[in-house]
Motif scaffolding. Sequence first.
Motif, PDB file in Angstrom:
ATOM      1  N   SER A 361       0.829  -1.203   0.000  1.00 47.13           N
ATOM      2  CA  SER A 361       0.000   0.000   0.000  1.00 47.13           C
ATOM      3  C   SER A 361       0.866   1.256   0.000  1.00 47.13           C
ATOM      4  N   SER A 362       0.348   2.296  -0.623  1.00 51.84           N
ATOM      5  CA  SER A 362       0.980   3.614  -0.547  1.00 51.84           C
ATOM      6  C   SER A 362       0.167   4.557   0.329  1.00 51.84           C
ATOM      7  N   MET A 363      -0.898   4.043   0.946  1.00 49.74           N
ATOM      8  CA  MET A 363      -1.815   4.894   1.711  1.00 49.74           C
ATOM      9  C   MET A 363      -1.436   5.010   3.181  1.00 49.74           C
ATOM     10  N   GLY A 364      -0.701   4.028   3.697  1.00 44.43           N
ATOM     11  CA  GLY A 364      -0.344   4.049   5.108  1.00 44.43           C
ATOM     12  C   GLY A 364      -1.562   3.933   5.995  1.00 44.43           C
ATOM     13  N   SER A 365      -1.476   4.497   7.196  1.00 45.99           N
ATOM     14  CA  SER A 365      -2.565   4.386   8.162  1.00 45.99           C
ATOM     15  C   SER A 365      -3.828   5.093   7.691  1.00 45.99           C
ATOM     16  N   ALA A 366      -3.715   6.017   6.726  1.00 44.72           N
ATOM     17  CA  ALA A 366      -4.887   6.754   6.238  1.00 44.72           C
ATOM     18  C   ALA A 366      -5.896   5.843   5.556  1.00 44.72           C
ATOM     19  N   ALA A 367      -5.499   4.625   5.185  1.00 43.91           N
ATOM     20  CA  ALA A 367      -6.432   3.713   4.525  1.00 43.91           C
ATOM     21  C   ALA A 367      -7.676   3.475   5.368  1.00 43.91           C
ATOM     22  N   VAL A 368      -7.526   3.409   6.678  1.00 43.07           N
ATOM     23  CA  VAL A 368      -8.668   3.117   7.546  1.00 43.07           C
ATOM     24  C   VAL A 368      -9.704   4.226   7.487  1.00 43.07           C
ATOM     25  N   VAL A 369      -9.286   5.469   7.675  1.00 45.19           N
ATOM     26  CA  VAL A 369     -10.244   6.565   7.746  1.00 45.19           C
ATOM     27  C   VAL A 369     -10.792   6.900   6.355  1.00 45.19           C
ATOM     28  N   ILE A 370      -9.990   6.743   5.305  1.00 43.11           N
ATOM     29  CA  ILE A 370     -10.493   6.961   3.953  1.00 43.11           C
ATOM     30  C   ILE A 370     -11.504   5.875   3.594  1.00 43.11           C
ATOM     31  N   GLY A 371     -11.212   4.637   3.986  1.00 41.46           N
ATOM     32  CA  GLY A 371     -12.170   3.557   3.747  1.00 41.46           C
ATOM     33  C   GLY A 371     -13.477   3.779   4.479  1.00 41.46           C
ATOM     34  N   ALA A 372     -13.403   4.305   5.692  1.00 40.49           N
ATOM     35  CA  ALA A 372     -14.627   4.618   6.431  1.00 40.49           C
ATOM     36  C   ALA A 372     -15.455   5.650   5.677  1.00 40.49           C
ATOM     37  N   ALA A 373     -14.793   6.664   5.118  1.00 42.58           N
ATOM     38  CA  ALA A 373     -15.503   7.693   4.353  1.00 42.58           C
ATOM     39  C   ALA A 373     -16.098   7.122   3.066  1.00 42.58           C
ATOM     40  N   LEU A 374     -15.476   6.101   2.505  1.00 39.79           N
ATOM     41  CA  LEU A 374     -15.976   5.492   1.280  1.00 39.79           C
ATOM     42  C   LEU A 374     -17.196   4.610   1.521  1.00 39.79           C
ATOM     43  N   ALA A 375     -17.448   4.201   2.763  1.00 40.78           N
ATOM     44  CA  ALA A 375     -18.568   3.296   3.045  1.00 40.78           C
ATOM     45  C   ALA A 375     -19.897   3.847   2.542  1.00 40.78           C
ATOM     46  N   PRO A 376     -20.253   5.128   2.800  1.00 37.92           N
ATOM     47  CA  PRO A 376     -21.511   5.647   2.244  1.00 37.92           C
ATOM     48  C   PRO A 376     -21.511   5.702   0.722  1.00 37.92           C
ATOM     49  N   VAL A 377     -20.374   6.071   0.114  1.00 32.73           N
ATOM     50  CA  VAL A 377     -20.276   6.131  -1.345  1.00 32.73           C
ATOM     51  C   VAL A 377     -20.485   4.739  -1.933  1.00 32.73           C
ATOM     52  N   HIS A 378     -19.853   3.748  -1.342  1.00 38.06           N
ATOM     53  CA  HIS A 378     -19.977   2.374  -1.827  1.00 38.06           C
ATOM     54  C   HIS A 378     -21.414   1.877  -1.685  1.00 38.06           C
ATOM     55  N   ALA A 379     -22.071   2.218  -0.584  1.00 38.69           N
ATOM     56  CA  ALA A 379     -23.454   1.798  -0.374  1.00 38.69           C
ATOM     57  C   ALA A 379     -24.377   2.377  -1.442  1.00 38.69           C
ATOM     58  N   ILE A 380     -24.108   3.599  -1.861  1.00 34.87           N
ATOM     59  CA  ILE A 380     -24.936   4.264  -2.876  1.00 34.87           C
ATOM     60  C   ILE A 380     -24.784   3.598  -4.239  1.00 34.87           C
ATOM     61  N   THR A 381     -23.581   3.154  -4.564  1.00 38.95           N
ATOM     62  CA  THR A 381     -23.311   2.645  -5.902  1.00 38.95           C
ATOM     63  C   THR A 381     -23.245   1.119  -5.985  1.00 38.95           C
ATOM     64  N   ALA A 382     -23.360   0.417  -4.847  1.00 40.34           N
ATOM     65  CA  ALA A 382     -23.267  -1.046  -4.857  1.00 40.34           C
ATOM     66  C   ALA A 382     -24.378  -1.633  -5.715  1.00 40.34           C
ATOM     67  N   LEU A 383     -24.029  -2.577  -6.567  1.00 40.61           N
ATOM     68  CA  LEU A 383     -25.012  -3.243  -7.409  1.00 40.61           C
ATOM     69  C   LEU A 383     -25.868  -4.178  -6.584  1.00 40.61           C
ATOM     70  N   ARG A 384     -27.032  -4.518  -7.095  1.00 40.27           N
ATOM     71  CA  ARG A 384     -27.979  -5.351  -6.356  1.00 40.27           C
ATOM     72  C   ARG A 384     -27.320  -6.653  -5.926  1.00 40.27           C
ATOM     73  N   GLY A 385     -27.508  -6.990  -4.651  1.00 41.33           N
ATOM     74  CA  GLY A 385     -26.926  -8.218  -4.115  1.00 41.33           C
ATOM     75  C   GLY A 385     -25.581  -8.013  -3.488  1.00 41.33           C
TER      76      GLY A 385
END
Length: 388
Positions: A361-385
Amino acid sequence: MQLYGQTMMASQRPSLLLTEPQKRILWQLRIAGPLPRVQLAAALGMNGASMTRLTQHLSAMGLVEELSADEVAARGRPTVPLAVSGHGGWSVGATLHLGWLELVVIDFRGLPLLHDRVPFADPDPRVFARTLDTRLRALAADHGFMRGRFLGLGVAVPGYVLGNDRNRRKVVDWLAPWNDVPLDEVLGDVLSMPVWIENDGTAAALAEYYQPQIVAYHRSVLVLFLGHGVGAGLVAERSLFPGEHGNAGEVGRLFPGNGPRPSGIDLLKTLQQAGVEITSLSEIATVMTAQHALIETWVNRVAIQLELAVFSGVVWLDPGAVVISGALPPAILQSLAARIEALSAARGQTYLAAQPRIYASSMGSAAVVIGAALAPVHAITALRGENG
């Protein structure tokens, strides 16, 4: 309650509802990068009229945009390509560390808009929520982009799921008041906004998966995250894979605390026991040259431990990639990835099937908090199932 320019509800229901064809278009643009409508239609098996109608709606919502003339010329393309737009909304990711609170704001593309840290030492989740609320209000007053569409808050928690409820966790000792409480309700009631609760390893996996070099080439990824402990997350066929009980990726169970563990804290303790005067993971980078031999010895031991975990994940998930992530200097993550890849190659000398690529990884510890922020974005765009 009006907050940051709009009404927010304490619900995990996505604030932006898209059709399946709209989601497919957004995913294709994330995977392939900017594309002209004709190529986008061909890739998705749609006719031109449908593609025009769908992309017009997405453009009106601020989710896609046409690249500027300069950007098109730079790419040498004869037609104007579409790209995912950052103007579709913003979301927040937050997590707690021993002594401080970390948050990040991202746009709809997943790109960080700001990264913030504030001292914080209270283990009460309601105090955490109030502190986060105060900080977000201050940031909202300073940044105009936060007046746009708010998509939600993701909180990364260092703990595993209890009772098949992803919002109830058994967490680390210093966060004991977070144990077995409905965190989405507790935090959402204070903040009056939609809240997603994710394990820190799962959050890191989501962040690593959204990196262009991963999402463009791989559908399934195994991510190991080395921090205060050791965790992992799985993305299977572009979907977060939580497991039946919500605890897929709990690889820390493979390494009991009564022995050496492949974690950042283990390296910190190894250095301290050798007389190195450092007190946090962030200081390891400052002693890498002086402690090169000791760190290399640690890397060799940890690579052997992690390779077994990686091998187990590979034979069950068959991922296209494995990412070694964590709160360690990039050079250490690169050494671990190279060593694990060498061990895996030796193990699979007579196995002719394709093997996953192993990335550092090139993200370091920031991966955790960036991934947390992506959770709502992913929920909006996740395909059915898919699990969002």
